[in-house]
Design a protein around this motif. Sequence first.
Motif, PDB file in Angstrom:
ATOM      1  N   GLY A  21      31.524   2.640  36.341  1.00 36.72           N
ATOM      2  CA  GLY A  21      29.779   3.413  36.796  1.00 36.72           C
ATOM      3  C   GLY A  21      28.759   2.352  37.000  1.00 36.72           C
ATOM      4  O   GLY A  21      27.557   2.866  37.731  1.00 36.72           O
ATOM      5  N   GLY A  22      28.419   1.462  35.894  1.00 41.47           N
ATOM      6  CA  GLY A  22      27.075   1.126  35.656  1.00 41.47           C
ATOM      7  C   GLY A  22      26.439   1.661  34.535  1.00 41.47           C
ATOM      8  O   GLY A  22      27.503   2.470  33.909  1.00 41.47           O
ATOM      9  N   PHE A  23      24.988   1.674  35.331  1.00 40.04           N
ATOM     10  CA  PHE A  23      24.313   2.017  33.658  1.00 40.04           C
ATOM     11  C   PHE A  23      24.858   3.597  33.074  1.00 40.04           C
ATOM     12  O   PHE A  23      24.176   4.401  34.257  1.00 40.04           O
ATOM     13  CB  PHE A  23      22.548   2.183  33.904  1.00 40.04           C
ATOM     14  N   ASP A  24      24.838   3.976  31.679  1.00 38.43           N
ATOM     15  CA  ASP A  24      24.795   4.948  31.813  1.00 38.43           C
ATOM     16  C   ASP A  24      24.146   5.204  29.864  1.00 38.43           C
ATOM     17  O   ASP A  24      25.243   4.905  29.187  1.00 38.43           O
ATOM     18  CB  ASP A  24      26.747   5.751  31.719  1.00 38.43           C
ATOM     19  N   PRO A  25      23.259   6.329  29.763  1.00 38.44           N
ATOM     20  CA  PRO A  25      22.560   6.245  28.855  1.00 38.44           C
ATOM     21  C   PRO A  25      22.921   7.217  27.661  1.00 38.44           C
ATOM     22  O   PRO A  25      22.052   8.298  26.828  1.00 38.44           O
ATOM     23  CB  PRO A  25      21.249   6.147  29.185  1.00 38.44           C
ATOM     24  N   GLY A  26      23.818   7.610  28.317  1.00 34.75           N
ATOM     25  CA  GLY A  26      24.411   9.458  27.293  1.00 34.75           C
ATOM     26  C   GLY A  26      24.374   9.226  25.526  1.00 34.75           C
ATOM     27  O   GLY A  26      24.794  10.099  25.421  1.00 34.75           O
ATOM     28  N   SER A  66      19.901  12.772  40.751  1.00 36.19           N
ATOM     29  CA  SER A  66      19.154  11.751  39.080  1.00 36.19           C
ATOM     30  C   SER A  66      18.579  10.393  39.427  1.00 36.19           C
ATOM     31  O   SER A  66      19.450   9.733  39.908  1.00 36.19           O
ATOM     32  CB  SER A  66      20.312  12.373  37.363  1.00 36.19           C
ATOM     33  N   LEU A  67      18.188  10.504  38.348  1.00 35.17           N
ATOM     34  CA  LEU A  67      17.214   9.407  38.960  1.00 35.17           C
ATOM     35  C   LEU A  67      18.504   7.765  38.238  1.00 35.17           C
ATOM     36  O   LEU A  67      18.583   6.741  38.227  1.00 35.17           O
ATOM     37  CB  LEU A  67      15.623   9.138  38.402  1.00 35.17           C
ATOM     38  N   VAL A  68      19.242   8.330  37.165  1.00 38.41           N
ATOM     39  CA  VAL A  68      19.827   7.717  36.603  1.00 38.41           C
ATOM     40  C   VAL A  68      21.050   7.139  37.725  1.00 38.41           C
ATOM     41  O   VAL A  68      21.703   5.881  38.037  1.00 38.41           O
ATOM     42  CB  VAL A  68      20.973   8.555  34.885  1.00 38.41           C
ATOM     43  N   SER A  69      21.151   7.817  38.198  1.00 34.55           N
ATOM     44  CA  SER A  69      22.715   7.884  39.766  1.00 34.55           C
ATOM     45  C   SER A  69      21.967   6.975  40.664  1.00 34.55           C
ATOM     46  O   SER A  69      22.344   5.712  41.092  1.00 34.55           O
ATOM     47  CB  SER A  69      22.892   9.395  39.627  1.00 34.55           C
ATOM     48  N   ARG A  70      20.627   7.343  41.221  1.00 35.65           N
ATOM     49  CA  ARG A  70      20.482   6.336  41.753  1.00 35.65           C
ATOM     50  C   ARG A  70      19.900   4.807  41.431  1.00 35.65           C
ATOM     51  O   ARG A  70      20.156   3.893  41.867  1.00 35.65           O
ATOM     52  CB  ARG A  70      19.119   6.830  42.083  1.00 35.65           C
ATOM     53  N   LEU A  71      19.674   5.160  40.048  1.00 33.83           N
ATOM     54  CA  LEU A  71      18.930   3.298  39.607  1.00 33.83           C
ATOM     55  C   LEU A  71      20.869   3.175  39.616  1.00 33.83           C
ATOM     56  O   LEU A  71      20.641   1.806  39.900  1.00 33.83           O
ATOM     57  CB  LEU A  71      18.586   3.419  38.133  1.00 33.83           C
ATOM     58  N   ARG A  72      21.749   3.660  39.324  1.00 34.74           N
ATOM     59  CA  ARG A  72      22.709   3.059  39.945  1.00 34.74           C
ATOM     60  C   ARG A  72      23.572   2.381  41.085  1.00 34.74           C
ATOM     61  O   ARG A  72      23.800   1.179  40.942  1.00 34.74           O
ATOM     62  CB  ARG A  72      23.979   3.695  39.075  1.00 34.74           C
ATOM     63  N   ARG A  73      23.008   2.909  41.880  1.00 35.03           N
ATOM     64  CA  ARG A  73      23.255   2.911  43.468  1.00 35.03           C
ATOM     65  C   ARG A  73      22.088   1.428  43.210  1.00 35.03           C
ATOM     66  O   ARG A  73      22.222   1.186  44.961  1.00 35.03           O
ATOM     67  CB  ARG A  73      23.229   3.782  44.117  1.00 35.03           C
ATOM     68  N   GLY A  74      20.970   1.852  43.209  1.00 34.11           N
ATOM     69  CA  GLY A  74      20.024   0.680  42.872  1.00 34.11           C
ATOM     70  C   GLY A  74      18.823   1.055  43.884  1.00 34.11           C
ATOM     71  O   GLY A  74      18.242   0.400  44.549  1.00 34.11           O
ATOM     72  N   GLU A  75      19.172   2.415  44.172  1.00 38.81           N
ATOM     73  CA  GLU A  75      17.692   3.236  45.308  1.00 38.81           C
ATOM     74  C   GLU A  75      16.682   3.390  43.662  1.00 38.81           C
ATOM     75  O   GLU A  75      15.328   2.900  45.028  1.00 38.81           O
ATOM     76  CB  GLU A  75      18.548   4.766  45.437  1.00 38.81           C
TER      77      GLU A  75
END
Length: 284
Positions: free
Chosen positions: A143-148, A100-109
């Motif tokens: 894990g970083g950013f989580d908008p949950g 997901s874009l959220v997971s990719r954002l966490r990884r800096g992708e």
Amino acid sequence: MRMRIDEQYRSRWRGPSPLRPQPRPDLRLGGPQRQVGGAGPTTGERIAVTHTVRTTIAEYTLLFNAPDWLGRRGVGAALRDAVAELRAIDLAYGPNRPESLVSRLRRGEVSPESYPPLADLVDRCTAMRAATDGWFDAWAVPGGFDPGGLLGGWAVERAAARLRAGGIHDYAVLTGADLVVRGHAAHGGPWRVSVHHPTDRRQAPLVLEMTAGAIGTSGVTGRRGHVVDPHTGEPADQFIAATVVGPDLAVADAYATALYAAGPAGLVWFHSGTDYRVLHAHRR
């Protein structure tokens, strides 16, 4: 107790009268589980629909009554668009999906600016961190950013926008103990929403009459440990539950999560200049 919220979100409280029969609520929130009440009689030529969809983020129930002129085809198209939006948000922004874009954002992708909806989601989280003195903090999680804390409400608002674009202006969209309503229920009057105490079923519920607005809740199950104090990393334990009402569900959700974490100190956020107010904030 009764509360009416109109298009400008002004409110009026009144207690139940023993001389006046209390109408059956259209929707019920709180208690062991969310329940949807009876729709009541329809007025005029309307098409009534109830549909539930489950994603990895949440389970959503959409209820609406559409004008007969829209036709079954138009109603079906509006419903498909709203459901497609919920599924697309799950795929694109679900924090538990590795791609997901959220997971990719966490990884800096990726950067938020590359995808306008992602930028909107990040901006909302940033704004709510500021509005709650850091008690809502999508970055203070493992894990970083989580908008949950506001993702479900954000998804509901975007699905509701799809309904409106399809010609549906009388609807309720629910997820867990949260909801958005607009327009009128099938009986022709405002949506009557019964908000129950999260643990004490002996307490009389609050009853709201709504033609526009949202209700966001955190901690409705009374389960400990699901909200963390972002300043210490420890589970929040001051409130059993917090419920906030206002114009936008993503904001109400974030406020409820932050209030649950902050405890009584968070009540200062809800002053006369804000469109959001607290319905429930129960200490343990």
